[in-house]
Design a protein around this motif. Structure first.
Motif, PDB file in Angstrom:
ATOM      1  N   ILE A 108     -53.470  -8.548  31.249  1.00 32.87           N
ATOM      2  CA  ILE A 108     -52.093  -8.589  30.763  1.00 32.87           C
ATOM      3  C   ILE A 108     -51.478  -9.914  31.202  1.00 32.87           C
ATOM      4  CG2 ILE A 108     -49.809  -7.514  30.865  1.00 32.87           C
ATOM      5  CD1 ILE A 108     -51.234  -4.877  31.529  1.00 32.87           C
ATOM      6  N   ARG A 109     -50.962 -10.671  30.240  1.00 34.52           N
ATOM      7  CA  ARG A 109     -50.315 -11.943  30.541  1.00 34.52           C
ATOM      8  C   ARG A 109     -48.822 -11.805  30.321  1.00 34.52           C
ATOM      9  NH1 ARG A 109     -54.662 -16.079  27.586  1.00 34.52           N
ATOM     10  NH2 ARG A 109     -56.498 -15.335  28.751  1.00 34.52           N
ATOM     11  N   CYS A 110     -48.085 -11.995  31.397  1.00 38.45           N
ATOM     12  CA  CYS A 110     -46.639 -11.755  31.366  1.00 38.45           C
ATOM     13  C   CYS A 110     -45.891 -13.052  31.655  1.00 38.45           C
ATOM     14  CB  CYS A 110     -46.286 -10.681  32.392  1.00 38.45           C
ATOM     15  SG  CYS A 110     -44.523 -10.354  32.537  1.00 38.45           S
ATOM     16  N   LEU A 111     -45.064 -13.473  30.709  1.00 36.22           N
ATOM     17  CA  LEU A 111     -44.210 -14.643  30.865  1.00 36.22           C
ATOM     18  C   LEU A 111     -42.759 -14.174  30.876  1.00 36.22           C
ATOM     19  CD1 LEU A 111     -43.700 -17.750  30.854  1.00 36.22           C
ATOM     20  CD2 LEU A 111     -43.687 -17.596  28.340  1.00 36.22           C
ATOM     21  N   LYS A 134     -51.610 -11.268  34.911  1.00 41.68           N
ATOM     22  CA  LYS A 134     -51.299 -12.659  35.193  1.00 41.68           C
ATOM     23  C   LYS A 134     -49.844 -12.921  34.830  1.00 41.68           C
ATOM     24  CE  LYS A 134     -56.015 -14.361  34.644  1.00 41.68           C
ATOM     25  NZ  LYS A 134     -56.905 -15.365  34.010  1.00 41.68           N
ATOM     26  N   VAL A 135     -49.053 -13.313  35.833  1.00 42.66           N
ATOM     27  CA  VAL A 135     -47.616 -13.458  35.617  1.00 42.66           C
ATOM     28  C   VAL A 135     -47.175 -14.911  35.839  1.00 42.66           C
ATOM     29  CG1 VAL A 135     -47.232 -11.081  36.372  1.00 42.66           C
ATOM     30  CG2 VAL A 135     -46.979 -12.928  38.008  1.00 42.66           C
ATOM     31  N   PHE A 136     -46.164 -15.284  35.083  1.00 46.45           N
ATOM     32  CA  PHE A 136     -45.417 -16.512  35.355  1.00 46.45           C
ATOM     33  C   PHE A 136     -43.945 -16.141  35.241  1.00 46.45           C
ATOM     34  CE2 PHE A 136     -43.046 -20.321  34.340  1.00 46.45           C
ATOM     35  CZ  PHE A 136     -43.522 -21.209  35.305  1.00 46.45           C
ATOM     36  N   SER A 137     -43.253 -16.196  36.372  1.00 46.09           N
ATOM     37  CA  SER A 137     -41.863 -15.749  36.415  1.00 46.09           C
ATOM     38  C   SER A 137     -40.982 -16.891  36.918  1.00 46.09           C
ATOM     39  CB  SER A 137     -41.741 -14.532  37.346  1.00 46.09           C
ATOM     40  OG  SER A 137     -40.406 -14.096  37.450  1.00 46.09           O
ATOM     41  N   LEU A 138     -39.968 -17.248  36.123  1.00 48.48           N
ATOM     42  CA  LEU A 138     -39.043 -18.327  36.477  1.00 48.48           C
ATOM     43  C   LEU A 138     -37.613 -17.806  36.360  1.00 48.48           C
ATOM     44  CD1 LEU A 138     -38.505 -21.350  37.126  1.00 48.48           C
ATOM     45  CD2 LEU A 138     -38.525 -21.758  34.645  1.00 48.48           C
ATOM     46  N   ILE A 150     -54.342   4.300  42.458  1.00 50.12           N
ATOM     47  CA  ILE A 150     -55.145   3.150  42.048  1.00 50.12           C
ATOM     48  C   ILE A 150     -55.084   2.114  43.169  1.00 50.12           C
ATOM     49  CG2 ILE A 150     -54.653   3.562  39.600  1.00 50.12           C
ATOM     50  CD1 ILE A 150     -52.920   1.059  39.635  1.00 50.12           C
ATOM     51  N   ASN A 151     -56.012   1.197  43.162  1.00 49.36           N
ATOM     52  CA  ASN A 151     -56.052   0.139  44.170  1.00 49.36           C
ATOM     53  C   ASN A 151     -55.273  -1.078  43.676  1.00 49.36           C
ATOM     54  OD1 ASN A 151     -57.917   1.732  45.729  1.00 49.36           O
ATOM     55  ND2 ASN A 151     -59.524   1.071  44.332  1.00 49.36           N
ATOM     56  N   ILE A 152     -54.548  -1.724  44.586  1.00 48.66           N
ATOM     57  CA  ILE A 152     -53.723  -2.881  44.239  1.00 48.66           C
ATOM     58  C   ILE A 152     -54.169  -4.107  45.037  1.00 48.66           C
ATOM     59  CG2 ILE A 152     -51.392  -3.828  44.190  1.00 48.66           C
ATOM     60  CD1 ILE A 152     -51.720  -1.565  42.266  1.00 48.66           C
ATOM     61  N   VAL A 153     -54.358  -5.216  44.338  1.00 50.65           N
ATOM     62  CA  VAL A 153     -54.630  -6.503  44.986  1.00 50.65           C
ATOM     63  C   VAL A 153     -53.576  -7.489  44.497  1.00 50.65           C
ATOM     64  CG1 VAL A 153     -56.262  -8.382  45.300  1.00 50.65           C
ATOM     65  CG2 VAL A 153     -57.106  -6.034  45.094  1.00 50.65           C
ATOM     66  N   SER A 154     -52.794  -8.039  45.426  1.00 49.19           N
ATOM     67  CA  SER A 154     -51.724  -8.962  45.060  1.00 49.19           C
ATOM     68  C   SER A 154     -52.101 -10.382  45.476  1.00 49.19           C
ATOM     69  CB  SER A 154     -50.408  -8.544  45.727  1.00 49.19           C
ATOM     70  OG  SER A 154     -49.382  -9.460  45.428  1.00 49.19           O
ATOM     71  N   LYS A 155     -52.180 -11.281  44.477  1.00 52.42           N
ATOM     72  CA  LYS A 155     -52.548 -12.678  44.743  1.00 52.42           C
ATOM     73  C   LYS A 155     -51.505 -13.654  44.205  1.00 52.42           C
ATOM     74  CE  LYS A 155     -57.560 -11.843  44.514  1.00 52.42           C
ATOM     75  NZ  LYS A 155     -58.829 -12.249  43.818  1.00 52.42           N
ATOM     76  N   ALA A 156     -50.352 -13.177  43.836  1.00 48.92           N
ATOM     77  CA  ALA A 156     -49.332 -14.039  43.235  1.00 48.92           C
ATOM     78  C   ALA A 156     -48.824 -15.066  44.245  1.00 48.92           C
ATOM     79  CB  ALA A 156     -48.184 -13.197  42.705  1.00 48.92           C
ATOM     80  N   GLY A 190     -50.729 -15.038  39.766  1.00 46.55           N
ATOM     81  CA  GLY A 190     -49.866 -15.925  38.995  1.00 46.55           C
ATOM     82  C   GLY A 190     -48.833 -16.596  39.878  1.00 46.55           C
ATOM     83  N   PHE A 191     -47.685 -16.963  39.280  1.00 43.94           N
ATOM     84  CA  PHE A 191     -46.664 -17.731  39.973  1.00 43.94           C
ATOM     85  C   PHE A 191     -45.281 -17.082  39.813  1.00 43.94           C
ATOM     86  CE2 PHE A 191     -50.062 -20.642  38.959  1.00 43.94           C
ATOM     87  CZ  PHE A 191     -50.226 -21.364  40.138  1.00 43.94           C
ATOM     88  N   SER A 192     -44.543 -17.104  40.905  1.00 40.97           N
ATOM     89  CA  SER A 192     -43.172 -16.610  40.901  1.00 40.97           C
ATOM     90  C   SER A 192     -42.282 -17.701  41.475  1.00 40.97           C
ATOM     91  CB  SER A 192     -43.073 -15.329  41.745  1.00 40.97           C
ATOM     92  OG  SER A 192     -41.742 -14.885  41.857  1.00 40.97           O
ATOM     93  N   ILE A 193     -41.433 -18.289  40.608  1.00 39.12           N
ATOM     94  CA  ILE A 193     -40.603 -19.421  41.015  1.00 39.12           C
ATOM     95  C   ILE A 193     -39.132 -19.028  40.886  1.00 39.12           C
ATOM     96  CG2 ILE A 193     -40.062 -21.848  40.586  1.00 39.12           C
ATOM     97  CD1 ILE A 193     -42.828 -22.076  39.227  1.00 39.12           C
TER      98      ILE A 193
END
Length: 221
Positions: A108-111, A134-138, A150-156, A190-193
């Motif tokens: 899932i790609r989230c912008l 995969k996230v990009f949040s601005l 469910i298992n969660i892995v956070s790499k943002a 992904g990235f959170s700005i």
């Protein structure tokens, strides 16, 4: 016998006690008030002896059919099969959500730009063992609701932002922790700005257990 009881893992004893409470409530041996009161105690107590005392006066023991029913009732909505390769969520100066019973893609790609986005996996249908978000949040906020099983892995990666993963403080009471490797894994990257990503459970384990108990009670009544 006391030595054997004390040597057993408390979470295992807790799970067995909760099973017996649900079994007796579903067959009418406990009122809803008594069931909820004992369930609250079962989820709080940290001593095996105190846990076992919650069910000493109950007539019904857990059978194999109940155990299988519980596994199905609390298991994630996971059936191996085909899935779309990529699913897109694009929110710019807006708000968007994905919730209800929807099929989860492999990725899932989230912008999200100057927006608010909600991705709710609570009732979603998983067909892959591993799903990537995969996230990009601005200047935005992304709320990700997940089921507890469910298992969660956070790499943002965050720049002037934060990723709040509430699951690390949540209890797995009532779940078979030994089967954690058999659950789908959600990898969030992904990235959170100037933004925030909030990962949390929408429905508590107590709510799930009560819902399961109520469904079994309707079945047996």
């Amino acid at each position: 016998m006391a030595v054997i009881l004390e040597d057993r893992p408390t979470e295992t004893v807790r799970s067995e006690v909760i099973d017996q409470l649900i079994m007796n409530y579903s067959h009418g041996e406990l009122s809803y008030e008594a069931f909820e009161r004992r369930l609250d105690k079962a989820m709080e107590l940290q001593n095996n002896k105190d846990l076992v005392q919650l069910t000493e006066d109950l007539p019904l023991a857990v059978d194999k059919a109940f155990v299988e029913g519980k596994k199905q009732g609390l298991a994630p909505n996971y059936v191996p099969g085909e899935a779309e390769d990529v699913d897109y969520m694009i929110d710019i100066f807006s708000g968007g959500h994905r919730r209800g019973m929807w099929s989860v893609a492999k990725e899932i790609r989230c912008l999200s730009i100057f927006s608010g986005t909600e991705i709710d996996f609570t009732d979603a249908k998983f067909s892959q063992r591993e799903v990537r978000v995969k996230v990009f949040s601005l200047f935005s906020g992304i709320d990700i609701h997940v089921p507890e099983n469910i298992n969660i892995v956070s790499k943002a990666f965050c720049i002037f932002g934060a990723v709040d993963n509430h699951l690390s403080s949540q209890s797995s009471q009532g779940l078979d922790i030994a089967n954690a490797t058999n659950r789908p894994t959600l990898i969030i990257e992904g990235f959170s700005i100037f933004s925030g990503i909030d990962i949390k459970i929408k429905r508590s384990m107590k709510e799930k257990l009560v819902s399961l108990a109520d469904s079994l009670r309707r079945l047996f009544s």
